[in-house]
Write a protein that holds these residues in place. Sequence first.
Motif, short mmCIF file in Angstrom:
data_model
loop_
_atom_site.label_atom_id
_atom_site.label_comp_id
_atom_site.label_asym_id
_atom_site.label_seq_id
_atom_site.Cartn_x
_atom_site.Cartn_y
_atom_site.Cartn_z
N ASN A 104 -13.74 20.54 -2.89
CA ASN A 104 -14.39 20.20 -4.53
C ASN A 104 -13.60 20.83 -5.64
O ASN A 104 -13.80 20.06 -6.72
CB ASN A 104 -15.60 21.45 -3.57
CG ASN A 104 -16.75 20.19 -3.07
OD1 ASN A 104 -16.66 18.87 -3.10
ND2 ASN A 104 -17.11 20.37 -2.38
N GLU A 105 -12.25 21.13 -5.03
CA GLU A 105 -11.82 21.85 -6.93
C GLU A 105 -11.13 20.59 -7.05
O GLU A 105 -10.20 21.37 -8.15
CB GLU A 105 -11.25 23.36 -6.41
CG GLU A 105 -12.07 24.13 -6.02
CD GLU A 105 -12.39 24.16 -4.92
OE1 GLU A 105 -13.47 24.64 -4.31
OE2 GLU A 105 -11.96 23.34 -3.56
N ILE A 106 -10.41 19.53 -6.37
CA ILE A 106 -9.71 18.72 -7.10
C ILE A 106 -10.24 17.43 -6.77
O ILE A 106 -11.16 17.10 -6.27
CB ILE A 106 -8.31 18.44 -6.01
CG1 ILE A 106 -8.33 18.36 -5.20
CG2 ILE A 106 -7.15 19.97 -6.14
CD1 ILE A 106 -7.92 18.14 -4.11
N SER A 107 -9.74 16.41 -7.58
CA SER A 107 -10.35 15.12 -8.25
C SER A 107 -10.15 14.19 -6.75
O SER A 107 -9.30 13.88 -5.51
CB SER A 107 -9.67 14.09 -9.48
OG SER A 107 -8.12 13.70 -8.34
N VAL A 108 -11.57 13.10 -6.44
CA VAL A 108 -10.76 12.21 -5.71
C VAL A 108 -9.65 11.55 -5.58
O VAL A 108 -9.13 11.72 -4.61
CB VAL A 108 -12.32 11.09 -6.17
CG1 VAL A 108 -12.01 9.89 -5.89
CG2 VAL A 108 -13.70 11.68 -6.19
N SER A 140 -12.64 2.48 -8.13
CA SER A 140 -11.79 2.24 -8.79
C SER A 140 -12.49 3.59 -10.36
O SER A 140 -11.60 4.05 -10.38
CB SER A 140 -10.93 1.17 -9.89
OG SER A 140 -10.49 0.34 -9.37
N SER A 141 -13.89 3.31 -10.31
CA SER A 141 -13.92 3.89 -11.96
C SER A 141 -14.44 5.40 -11.61
O SER A 141 -15.09 5.89 -12.06
CB SER A 141 -15.62 3.35 -11.79
OG SER A 141 -16.49 2.81 -10.81
N ILE A 142 -14.19 5.83 -10.23
CA ILE A 142 -14.36 7.48 -10.24
C ILE A 142 -13.68 7.98 -9.56
O ILE A 142 -13.46 9.12 -8.98
CB ILE A 142 -16.31 7.23 -8.48
CG1 ILE A 142 -16.00 6.57 -7.48
CG2 ILE A 142 -17.17 6.41 -9.11
CD1 ILE A 142 -16.49 6.94 -6.41
N VAL A 143 -12.20 7.84 -9.41
CA VAL A 143 -11.15 8.62 -8.81
C VAL A 143 -10.93 9.53 -9.99
O VAL A 143 -10.13 10.58 -8.86
CB VAL A 143 -9.59 7.28 -8.45
CG1 VAL A 143 -10.26 6.30 -7.65
CG2 VAL A 143 -9.80 7.17 -10.10
N TYR A 148 -17.66 16.72 -5.57
CA TYR A 148 -19.61 17.17 -5.61
C TYR A 148 -20.37 16.61 -6.32
O TYR A 148 -20.77 16.91 -6.92
CB TYR A 148 -19.91 18.89 -6.39
CG TYR A 148 -18.73 18.40 -7.15
CD1 TYR A 148 -19.58 18.70 -8.19
CD2 TYR A 148 -17.30 19.64 -7.57
CE1 TYR A 148 -18.66 18.49 -9.57
CE2 TYR A 148 -16.63 20.44 -8.62
CZ TYR A 148 -17.85 19.46 -9.40
OH TYR A 148 -16.85 20.05 -11.24
N SER A 149 -20.13 15.30 -7.24
CA SER A 149 -20.83 14.51 -7.89
C SER A 149 -20.91 13.22 -7.33
O SER A 149 -21.07 12.39 -8.31
CB SER A 149 -20.19 14.16 -9.70
OG SER A 149 -18.67 13.38 -9.58
N LEU A 150 -20.00 12.76 -6.57
CA LEU A 150 -20.80 11.51 -5.82
C LEU A 150 -21.95 11.77 -5.29
O LEU A 150 -22.55 12.42 -4.48
CB LEU A 150 -19.62 11.27 -5.36
CG LEU A 150 -18.13 11.67 -5.58
CD1 LEU A 150 -16.70 11.13 -4.50
CD2 LEU A 150 -17.86 10.58 -7.05
N SER A 151 -22.53 10.21 -4.73
CA SER A 151 -23.09 9.82 -3.71
C SER A 151 -22.96 9.74 -2.72
O SER A 151 -21.72 10.01 -2.64
CB SER A 151 -24.04 8.36 -4.60
OG SER A 151 -23.12 7.32 -4.36
N LYS A 156 -18.45 8.51 1.14
CA LYS A 156 -18.61 7.27 2.70
C LYS A 156 -16.65 6.70 2.32
O LYS A 156 -15.96 6.89 2.90
CB LYS A 156 -19.55 7.18 3.33
CG LYS A 156 -20.13 7.69 4.14
CD LYS A 156 -19.98 8.53 5.06
CE LYS A 156 -21.23 9.28 5.90
NZ LYS A 156 -20.74 9.67 6.78
N LYS A 157 -17.46 6.11 0.96
CA LYS A 157 -15.92 4.64 0.36
C LYS A 157 -14.98 5.59 0.52
O LYS A 157 -13.38 5.10 0.41
CB LYS A 157 -16.35 4.64 -0.23
CG LYS A 157 -17.35 3.39 -0.48
CD LYS A 157 -17.89 2.52 -1.30
CE LYS A 157 -18.33 1.56 -1.61
NZ LYS A 157 -18.66 0.61 -2.58
#
Length: 232
Positions: A104-108, A140-143, A148-151, A156-157
Motif C-alpha cells: 500500500n505504500e507504493i503506487s499501482v 491506464s487512468s489509475i496507475v 488502498y484507494s481502488l475499488s 482485481k485488474k
Amino acid sequence: CLIGANMDIKLINISKNYLSTEENYIVSLENINIDIYYGNYISFVGPSGSGKTTLLNIITGNLKPTSGEVYWGKYPLSKTSDKLISKLRREKFGIVFQDVKFINEISVKDNILLPLVINYIPVSSKIKYFETLVDSLKISSIVNKMPYSLSGGEKKKIAIARALITNPEVLVADEPTANLDDISAREIFHIFSNLNKLGLTIVVATHDERFGLYCKETYLMKKGKIEEFKSR
C-alpha cells in the motif's frame, strides 16, 4: 530454460492430507488426475473447503502433495530442487491470489512492475509492454493512484496486470470474481477469455459457476474430489 516453451502440466494420483491431531488426518484432495495442456482454459468450481485452493498451490509448486506426482513438461516436481522450482515458477506462472497482497505504500504502477524487480528484469525493457497491458485492461487512468484507494474490481485488474507483467505461459487465479458486482465480474470473464484467445493457459479456482460458460474445461469439486467434468 529447462522446460522449454509451451509447457503442459500433468497431475497424477494427487492426494493431500493434513494432520489434525496425532492420529487423525484431514483429507484435502483425493486421487486427482488432470492434464492441463498448453493453451487450455480450465476452471475448478466448488464450494469453500472443496480443495480448490490446495489444488492451485500444488499445480504451481507452492505446496507438495502427500502422494502422487506433478509434472511441468517432462519434469517431475518431486525430483526437482526447491530452488529450481522457485525459478521456474517465476518464469512460467503468473498468479492472481485471492488476497491481492498489494504494497500500500507504493503506487499501482510500482506494484504492477514489482515482479520485474524480483526477477531481475530491467523495468526499462518492459515499459512499452506495461503501457499496452494497462491500456488493454482499461486501467491506464489509475496507475498513479495508491492501492488502498481502488475499488474491488480495480484491484482485481491490477492483480491481473501484475501477474502478466513477466509474460508468463500460465495464468493461475484463485477466486478472481469473489466479492465483485456482476458488471465487474463480467469484465474479468471477458479479460480471461481474451487472454486465452491470445494463447495464454488459464487455470481458475472459483465458486462462481458462470466461469463454466467461458472455460474450455470445468472440473466440479466437492470434498477434495472431482465430482464431474465438463468440456465445451
